[in-house]
Design a protein around this motif. Structure first.
Motif, mmCIF file in Angstrom:
data_model
loop_
_atom_site.group_PDB
_atom_site.id
_atom_site.type_symbol
_atom_site.label_atom_id
_atom_site.label_comp_id
_atom_site.label_asym_id
_atom_site.label_seq_id
_atom_site.Cartn_x
_atom_site.Cartn_y
_atom_site.Cartn_z
ATOM 1 N N GLN A 7 0.856 -1.176 0.000
ATOM 2 C CA GLN A 7 0.000 0.000 0.000
ATOM 3 C C GLN A 7 0.895 1.230 0.000
ATOM 4 N N ALA A 8 0.640 2.182 -0.893
ATOM 5 C CA ALA A 8 1.474 3.367 -0.995
ATOM 6 C C ALA A 8 0.706 4.595 -0.561
ATOM 7 N N LYS A 9 1.415 5.529 0.069
ATOM 8 C CA LYS A 9 0.786 6.814 0.376
ATOM 9 C C LYS A 9 0.575 7.558 -0.939
ATOM 10 N N PRO A 10 -0.440 8.421 -1.016
ATOM 11 C CA PRO A 10 -0.707 9.147 -2.265
ATOM 12 C C PRO A 10 0.483 10.005 -2.682
ATOM 13 N N ARG A 11 0.810 9.930 -3.967
ATOM 14 C CA ARG A 11 1.917 10.716 -4.516
ATOM 15 C C ARG A 11 1.437 11.473 -5.747
ATOM 16 N N ARG A 12 2.197 12.492 -6.128
ATOM 17 C CA ARG A 12 1.939 13.194 -7.382
ATOM 18 C C ARG A 12 2.756 12.501 -8.463
ATOM 19 N N VAL A 13 2.069 11.936 -9.451
ATOM 20 C CA VAL A 13 2.713 11.106 -10.463
ATOM 21 C C VAL A 13 2.411 11.640 -11.855
ATOM 22 N N ALA A 14 3.432 11.708 -12.692
ATOM 23 C CA ALA A 14 3.254 11.985 -14.118
ATOM 24 C C ALA A 14 3.425 10.675 -14.865
ATOM 25 N N PHE A 15 2.539 10.407 -15.817
ATOM 26 C CA PHE A 15 2.641 9.180 -16.608
ATOM 27 C C PHE A 15 2.685 9.563 -18.078
ATOM 28 N N LEU A 16 3.754 9.131 -18.772
ATOM 29 C CA LEU A 16 4.002 9.492 -20.162
ATOM 30 C C LEU A 16 3.832 8.272 -21.060
ATOM 31 N N GLY A 17 2.866 8.324 -21.982
ATOM 32 C CA GLY A 17 2.640 7.223 -22.910
ATOM 33 C C GLY A 17 1.406 6.429 -22.548
ATOM 34 N N LEU A 18 0.338 6.600 -23.334
ATOM 35 C CA LEU A 18 -0.942 5.960 -23.011
ATOM 36 C C LEU A 18 -1.353 4.973 -24.099
ATOM 37 N N GLY A 19 -0.467 4.030 -24.386
ATOM 38 C CA GLY A 19 -0.784 2.963 -25.321
ATOM 39 C C GLY A 19 -1.619 1.895 -24.647
ATOM 40 N N VAL A 20 -1.628 0.709 -25.240
ATOM 41 C CA VAL A 20 -2.453 -0.372 -24.689
ATOM 42 C C VAL A 20 -2.007 -0.784 -23.287
ATOM 43 N N MET A 21 -0.738 -0.524 -22.957
ATOM 44 C CA MET A 21 -0.246 -0.824 -21.619
ATOM 45 C C MET A 21 -0.378 0.395 -20.704
ATOM 46 N N GLY A 22 0.104 1.526 -21.174
ATOM 47 C CA GLY A 22 0.166 2.712 -20.336
ATOM 48 C C GLY A 22 -1.189 3.229 -19.885
ATOM 49 N N TYR A 23 -2.187 3.179 -20.754
ATOM 50 C CA TYR A 23 -3.508 3.719 -20.420
ATOM 51 C C TYR A 23 -4.084 3.055 -19.165
ATOM 52 N N PRO A 24 -4.171 1.714 -19.134
ATOM 53 C CA PRO A 24 -4.697 1.101 -17.909
ATOM 54 C C PRO A 24 -3.748 1.210 -16.722
ATOM 55 N N MET A 25 -2.432 1.212 -16.958
ATOM 56 C CA MET A 25 -1.493 1.350 -15.850
ATOM 57 C C MET A 25 -1.687 2.686 -15.138
ATOM 58 N N ALA A 26 -1.798 3.762 -15.922
ATOM 59 C CA ALA A 26 -2.050 5.072 -15.335
ATOM 60 C C ALA A 26 -3.389 5.088 -14.608
ATOM 61 N N GLY A 27 -4.360 4.363 -15.147
ATOM 62 C CA GLY A 27 -5.661 4.272 -14.501
ATOM 63 C C GLY A 27 -5.586 3.635 -13.127
ATOM 64 N N HIS A 28 -4.774 2.588 -13.002
ATOM 65 C CA HIS A 28 -4.608 1.938 -11.698
ATOM 66 C C HIS A 28 -3.989 2.902 -10.685
ATOM 67 N N LEU A 29 -3.074 3.750 -11.135
ATOM 68 C CA LEU A 29 -2.474 4.742 -10.231
ATOM 69 C C LEU A 29 -3.533 5.703 -9.709
ATOM 70 N N ALA A 30 -4.410 6.162 -10.613
ATOM 71 C CA ALA A 30 -5.467 7.081 -10.194
ATOM 72 C C ALA A 30 -6.416 6.398 -9.217
ATOM 73 N N ARG A 31 -6.781 5.147 -9.508
ATOM 74 C CA ARG A 31 -7.687 4.426 -8.623
ATOM 75 C C ARG A 31 -7.064 4.187 -7.239
ATOM 76 N N ALA A 32 -5.729 4.092 -7.203
ATOM 77 C CA ALA A 32 -5.033 3.874 -5.933
ATOM 78 C C ALA A 32 -4.915 5.161 -5.112
ATOM 79 N N GLY A 33 -5.419 6.282 -5.657
ATOM 80 C CA GLY A 33 -5.435 7.529 -4.901
ATOM 81 C C GLY A 33 -4.317 8.499 -5.214
ATOM 82 N N HIS A 34 -3.481 8.170 -6.207
ATOM 83 C CA HIS A 34 -2.405 9.088 -6.576
ATOM 84 C C HIS A 34 -2.947 10.211 -7.460
ATOM 85 N N GLN A 35 -2.313 11.378 -7.382
ATOM 86 C CA GLN A 35 -2.663 12.504 -8.246
ATOM 87 C C GLN A 35 -1.879 12.349 -9.549
ATOM 88 N N VAL A 36 -2.566 12.039 -10.632
ATOM 89 C CA VAL A 36 -1.895 11.654 -11.876
ATOM 90 C C VAL A 36 -2.111 12.700 -12.963
#
Length: 301
Positions: A7-36
């Motif tokens: 479990q991670a404390k909320p962080r400010r995260v930038a995610f670069l590249g929203l292909g078939v992998m990146g799009y859902p990966m960034a989504g999981h970060l947002a769902r985990a409470g990070h500011q993306v």
């Protein structure tokens, strides 16, 4: 060192590249409470992601990286990676000193070492962190992540990566993650070719291959490939999964590194050429298990 779904404390995260992998990966970060904040070369995709997940989109990697605690990328190749990291509009130019860049691109170990050195000169940290598990693993948040970099830096970012990583493991220093991913792809290439030959042989022998795979899958021949690709090989279905074009890119990295270090990879080189044959059949976007179609074509001649 390894972490599994910490479990991670909320962080400010930038995610670069929203292909078939990146799009859902960034989504999981947002769902985990990070500011993306996301960046994508096609901005409409970034805007779509922001609308779906409630994050922000930026028009350059530099702007996305400003104010971020961690910057993460998942792009196509070495040159794509350099383009989002370096230069006036690159992420490094926008990152505050002491922050960390994590790259999930399957790239060369050389570019990982190059960018690690550039990060150090800029007062930043860099972790090469290629993933295994494909599009399905990204969507389900169960990727295997192989990391190279400083141990303390890894310990800081690993709980964040666990938002989409079932297992997040530090393999060693800079470039070690990319080298581990090469080991992964070398092993997969050989297994897929062997499974293709086994299924093709069994079908021509007149066996019920769905039944045979179920039986031998309980013994020493069991593997992820057999469990997840054996039946679709039997059914001749390949419109999903990890594309042949991507596999050839990855095997090219393996063969280049092997040539540089003087290591012999005869089976890998042969399977790479078999994939070239599949591309010539129009199978660029077929799943890697489509190697069996090459065997079928040869038999039908």
């Amino acid at each position: 060192m390894s972490t599994e779904n910490s479990q991670a404390k909320p962080r400010r995260v930038a995610f670069l590249g929203l292909g078939v992998m990146g799009y859902p990966m960034a989504g999981h970060l947002a769902r985990a409470g990070h500011q993306v904040t996301v960046y994508n070369r096609t901005k409409a995709k970034a805007d779509q992601w922001a609308a779906e997940f409630g994050g922000k989109s930026a028009d350059t990697p530099r702007n996305a990286a400003q104010d971020a605690d961690i910057v993460i990328s998942c792009v196509g190749n070495d040159n794509d990676l350099r383009s989002v990291v370096l230069g006036e509009s690159g992420a490094f130019a926008g990152m505050a000193k002491g922050t960390t860049y994590v790259d999930h691109t399957t790239a060369s170990a050389n570019v990982a070492r190059e960018l690690n050195a550039a990060a150090g000169e800029a007062g930043l940290h860099f972790v090469d962190a290629p993933v295994s598990g494909g599009e399905a693993g990204a969507q389900k948040g169960i990727l295997t992540i192989m990391c190279g970099g400083d141990e303390a830096v890894f310990a800081d970012v690993a709980p964040v990566l666990a938002a989409y990583g079932r297992a997040v493991t530090r393999i060693g220093g800079p470039g070690a993650g990319q080298l581990a991913k090469m080991v992964n792809q070398i092993a997969i290439a050989g297994m897929v070719q062997a499974l293709s030959e086994a299924v093709h042989f069994g079908q021509h022998a007149g066996l019920d291959m769905a039944l045979v795979l179920d039986v031998i899958g309980k013994g020493a021949a069991a593997s992820w490939q057999m469990d997840n690709r054996g039946r679709t090989m039997v059914e001749d279905r390949f419109d999903f999964g990890f594309a042949v074009d991507w596999m050839r890119k990855d095997l090219g990295l393996c063969l280049e590194e092997a040539q540089r270090t003087g290591v012999s990879l005869p089976v890998t080189a042969l399977v790479d050429q078999f994939y070239a044959d599949v591309q010539a059949m129009g199978g660029n976007r077929w799943d890697t298990s489509s190697l069996i179609r090459r065997l079928r074509r040869l038999t039908d001649k």
